[in-house]
Design a protein around this motif. Structure first.
Motif, PDB file in Angstrom:
ATOM      1  N   ASP A 291      12.263  -1.940  -3.256  1.00 26.50           N
ATOM      2  CA  ASP A 291      12.450  -3.271  -3.843  1.00 26.50           C
ATOM      3  C   ASP A 291      13.196  -4.206  -2.895  1.00 26.50           C
ATOM      4  O   ASP A 291      12.865  -5.391  -2.791  1.00 26.50           O
ATOM      5  N   ASP A 292      14.213  -3.672  -2.217  1.00 31.19           N
ATOM      6  CA  ASP A 292      14.972  -4.490  -1.264  1.00 31.19           C
ATOM      7  C   ASP A 292      14.079  -4.937  -0.106  1.00 31.19           C
ATOM      8  O   ASP A 292      14.111  -6.101   0.305  1.00 31.19           O
ATOM      9  N   ALA A 293      13.300  -4.015   0.408  1.00 29.31           N
ATOM     10  CA  ALA A 293      12.405  -4.338   1.524  1.00 29.31           C
ATOM     11  C   ALA A 293      11.369  -5.377   1.102  1.00 29.31           C
ATOM     12  O   ALA A 293      11.102  -6.338   1.829  1.00 29.31           O
ATOM     13  N   HIS A 294      10.816  -5.201  -0.079  1.00 30.72           N
ATOM     14  CA  HIS A 294       9.802  -6.132  -0.576  1.00 30.72           C
ATOM     15  C   HIS A 294      10.404  -7.517  -0.774  1.00 30.72           C
ATOM     16  O   HIS A 294       9.804  -8.532  -0.384  1.00 30.72           O
ATOM     17  N   GLU A 295      11.586  -7.572  -1.352  1.00 32.09           N
ATOM     18  CA  GLU A 295      12.242  -8.856  -1.592  1.00 32.09           C
ATOM     19  C   GLU A 295      12.563  -9.559  -0.273  1.00 32.09           C
ATOM     20  O   GLU A 295      12.319 -10.757  -0.125  1.00 32.09           O
ATOM     21  N   GLU A 296      13.091  -8.821   0.694  1.00 30.82           N
ATOM     22  CA  GLU A 296      13.432  -9.418   1.990  1.00 30.82           C
ATOM     23  C   GLU A 296      12.188  -9.951   2.698  1.00 30.82           C
ATOM     24  O   GLU A 296      12.211 -11.044   3.267  1.00 30.82           O
ATOM     25  N   LEU A 297      11.119  -9.179   2.678  1.00 30.91           N
ATOM     26  CA  LEU A 297       9.886  -9.626   3.323  1.00 30.91           C
ATOM     27  C   LEU A 297       9.295 -10.845   2.615  1.00 30.91           C
ATOM     28  O   LEU A 297       8.819 -11.775   3.265  1.00 30.91           O
ATOM     29  N   SER A 298       9.337 -10.844   1.296  1.00 25.42           N
ATOM     30  CA  SER A 298       8.827 -11.996   0.537  1.00 25.42           C
ATOM     31  C   SER A 298       9.611 -13.256   0.868  1.00 25.42           C
ATOM     32  O   SER A 298       9.033 -14.330   1.074  1.00 25.42           O
ATOM     33  N   GLU A 299      10.934 -13.124   0.932  1.00 23.07           N
ATOM     34  CA  GLU A 299      11.781 -14.269   1.274  1.00 23.07           C
ATOM     35  C   GLU A 299      11.514 -14.734   2.701  1.00 23.07           C
ATOM     36  O   GLU A 299      11.482 -15.933   2.985  1.00 23.07           O
ATOM     37  N   SER A 300      11.304 -13.797   3.585  1.00 27.03           N
ATOM     38  CA  SER A 300      11.006 -14.124   4.977  1.00 27.03           C
ATOM     39  C   SER A 300       9.692 -14.895   5.080  1.00 27.03           C
ATOM     40  O   SER A 300       9.604 -15.902   5.795  1.00 27.03           O
ATOM     41  N   VAL A 301       8.668 -14.438   4.361  1.00 25.07           N
ATOM     42  CA  VAL A 301       7.372 -15.119   4.369  1.00 25.07           C
ATOM     43  C   VAL A 301       7.528 -16.540   3.832  1.00 25.07           C
ATOM     44  O   VAL A 301       7.044 -17.503   4.443  1.00 25.07           O
ATOM     45  N   ASP A 302       8.220 -16.693   2.717  1.00 28.80           N
ATOM     46  CA  ASP A 302       8.423 -18.021   2.132  1.00 28.80           C
ATOM     47  C   ASP A 302       9.146 -18.944   3.111  1.00 28.80           C
ATOM     48  O   ASP A 302       8.752 -20.093   3.317  1.00 28.80           O
ATOM     49  N   SER A 303      10.205 -18.444   3.701  1.00 26.57           N
ATOM     50  CA  SER A 303      11.000 -19.228   4.645  1.00 26.57           C
ATOM     51  C   SER A 303      10.182 -19.628   5.869  1.00 26.57           C
ATOM     52  O   SER A 303      10.234 -20.776   6.326  1.00 26.57           O
ATOM     53  N   LEU A 304       9.414 -18.700   6.395  1.00 25.90           N
ATOM     54  CA  LEU A 304       8.608 -18.990   7.581  1.00 25.90           C
ATOM     55  C   LEU A 304       7.463 -19.953   7.273  1.00 25.90           C
ATOM     56  O   LEU A 304       7.105 -20.788   8.117  1.00 25.90           O
ATOM     57  N   GLU A 305       6.903 -19.870   6.079  1.00 22.38           N
ATOM     58  CA  GLU A 305       5.859 -20.826   5.696  1.00 22.38           C
ATOM     59  C   GLU A 305       6.421 -22.245   5.673  1.00 22.38           C
ATOM     60  O   GLU A 305       5.779 -23.189   6.147  1.00 22.38           O
ATOM     61  N   ILE A 306       7.621 -22.386   5.152  1.00 18.32           N
ATOM     62  CA  ILE A 306       8.274 -23.701   5.124  1.00 18.32           C
ATOM     63  C   ILE A 306       8.554 -24.175   6.549  1.00 18.32           C
ATOM     64  O   ILE A 306       8.320 -25.335   6.889  1.00 18.32           O
ATOM     65  N   ARG A 307       9.031 -23.271   7.390  1.00 21.69           N
ATOM     66  CA  ARG A 307       9.349 -23.619   8.785  1.00 21.69           C
ATOM     67  C   ARG A 307       8.088 -24.078   9.530  1.00 21.69           C
ATOM     68  O   ARG A 307       8.114 -25.078  10.250  1.00 21.69           O
ATOM     69  N   VAL A 308       6.994 -23.369   9.354  1.00 15.91           N
ATOM     70  CA  VAL A 308       5.743 -23.750  10.018  1.00 15.91           C
ATOM     71  C   VAL A 308       5.286 -25.117   9.527  1.00 15.91           C
ATOM     72  O   VAL A 308       4.841 -25.963  10.321  1.00 15.91           O
ATOM     73  N   GLU A 309       5.406 -25.356   8.224  1.00 14.36           N
ATOM     74  CA  GLU A 309       5.017 -26.647   7.660  1.00 14.36           C
ATOM     75  C   GLU A 309       5.864 -27.779   8.250  1.00 14.36           C
ATOM     76  O   GLU A 309       5.338 -28.834   8.624  1.00 14.36           O
ATOM     77  N   GLN A 310       7.177 -27.558   8.355  1.00 17.99           N
ATOM     78  CA  GLN A 310       8.068 -28.568   8.928  1.00 17.99           C
ATOM     79  C   GLN A 310       7.720 -28.837  10.392  1.00 17.99           C
ATOM     80  O   GLN A 310       7.683 -29.990  10.832  1.00 17.99           O
TER      81      GLN A 310
ATOM     82  N   ASP B 279       0.807  -1.217   0.000  1.00 14.96           N
ATOM     83  CA  ASP B 279       0.000   0.000   0.000  1.00 14.96           C
ATOM     84  C   ASP B 279       0.843   1.270   0.000  1.00 14.96           C
ATOM     85  O   ASP B 279       0.304   2.376  -0.026  1.00 14.96           O
ATOM     86  N   ILE B 280       2.158   1.120   0.039  1.00  7.52           N
ATOM     87  CA  ILE B 280       3.057   2.275   0.120  1.00  7.52           C
ATOM     88  C   ILE B 280       3.598   2.602  -1.268  1.00  7.52           C
ATOM     89  O   ILE B 280       3.931   1.714  -2.047  1.00  7.52           O
ATOM     90  N   ASP B 281       3.707   3.873  -1.554  1.00  8.06           N
ATOM     91  CA  ASP B 281       4.286   4.331  -2.821  1.00  8.06           C
ATOM     92  C   ASP B 281       5.760   3.921  -2.862  1.00  8.06           C
ATOM     93  O   ASP B 281       6.478   4.050  -1.872  1.00  8.06           O
ATOM     94  N   GLU B 282       6.200   3.437  -3.997  1.00  4.10           N
ATOM     95  CA  GLU B 282       7.579   2.959  -4.132  1.00  4.10           C
ATOM     96  C   GLU B 282       8.616   4.055  -3.931  1.00  4.10           C
ATOM     97  O   GLU B 282       9.776   3.765  -3.655  1.00  4.10           O
ATOM     98  N   ASP B 283       8.233   5.313  -4.070  1.00  4.70           N
ATOM     99  CA  ASP B 283       9.179   6.420  -3.904  1.00  4.70           C
ATOM    100  C   ASP B 283       9.291   6.886  -2.447  1.00  4.70           C
ATOM    101  O   ASP B 283      10.118   7.749  -2.134  1.00  4.70           O
ATOM    102  N   THR B 284       8.488   6.322  -1.583  1.00  5.88           N
ATOM    103  CA  THR B 284       8.508   6.723  -0.179  1.00  5.88           C
ATOM    104  C   THR B 284       9.832   6.304   0.464  1.00  5.88           C
ATOM    105  O   THR B 284      10.325   5.205   0.231  1.00  5.88           O
ATOM    106  N   THR B 285      10.407   7.211   1.256  1.00  8.00           N
ATOM    107  CA  THR B 285      11.629   6.876   1.980  1.00  8.00           C
ATOM    108  C   THR B 285      11.270   5.881   3.077  1.00  8.00           C
ATOM    109  O   THR B 285      10.346   6.099   3.849  1.00  8.00           O
TER     110      THR B 285
END
Length: 135
Positions: A70-89, A49-55
């Motif tokens: 982009d860095d923040a989005h990528e890190e959060l996406s990777e974190s979500v993926d990793s945590l979903e796998i961890r919860v499944e395990q 919901d945040i504008d990409e130009d926002t500091t």
């Protein structure tokens, strides 16, 4: 009461107690992973919901460091993926421990019922389904 148990039954009872401790640890780890997953998903949704130009800033220890969208989005996406796998395990591990617990509990009950049938009856009664089932 445990002093009256045959050595095999005492060993099974100790195994049951160990499995119960393991189950509690796995459940706590799963709860923590689920909590982190919820936080990461919420942050990712907020980021959408945040504008990409926002500091933006991210926490690094006790510091806030400027970061790119982009860095923040990528890190959060990777974190979500990793945590979903961890919860499944952890869910699978929790199920395995529960199955082992139930199997061992059944073995112990059969052992005690079989051993108590020919004896005075005191050994089989108190540790029957109600006694071991509450452990």
């Amino acid at each position: 009461m445990q002093g009256n148990l045959p050595p095999e039954a005492q060993e099974k009872l100790e195994e049951l107690q160990d499995l119960q401790e393991t189950a509690q640890k796995v459940a706590a780890q799963k709860e923590q992973a689920e909590s982190s997953l919820t936080e990461s998903k919420t942050a990712l949704e907020a980021l959408d919901d945040i504008d990409e130009d926002t500091t933006m800033y991210r926490e690094v220890g006790e510091l806030l460091v400027e970061t790119e969208y982009d860095d923040a989005h990528e890190e959060l996406s990777e974190s979500v993926d990793s945590l979903e796998i961890r919860v499944e395990q952890l869910t699978k591990q929790e199920e395995r421990v529960q199955e082992q617990f139930e199997s061992l509990q059944e073995e112990l009950q059969q052992m005690l019922q079989g051993g108590g049938a020919g004896g005075p009856g005191g050994a089989g009664g108190p540790m029957g389904p109600g006694g071991a089932g509450g452990a």
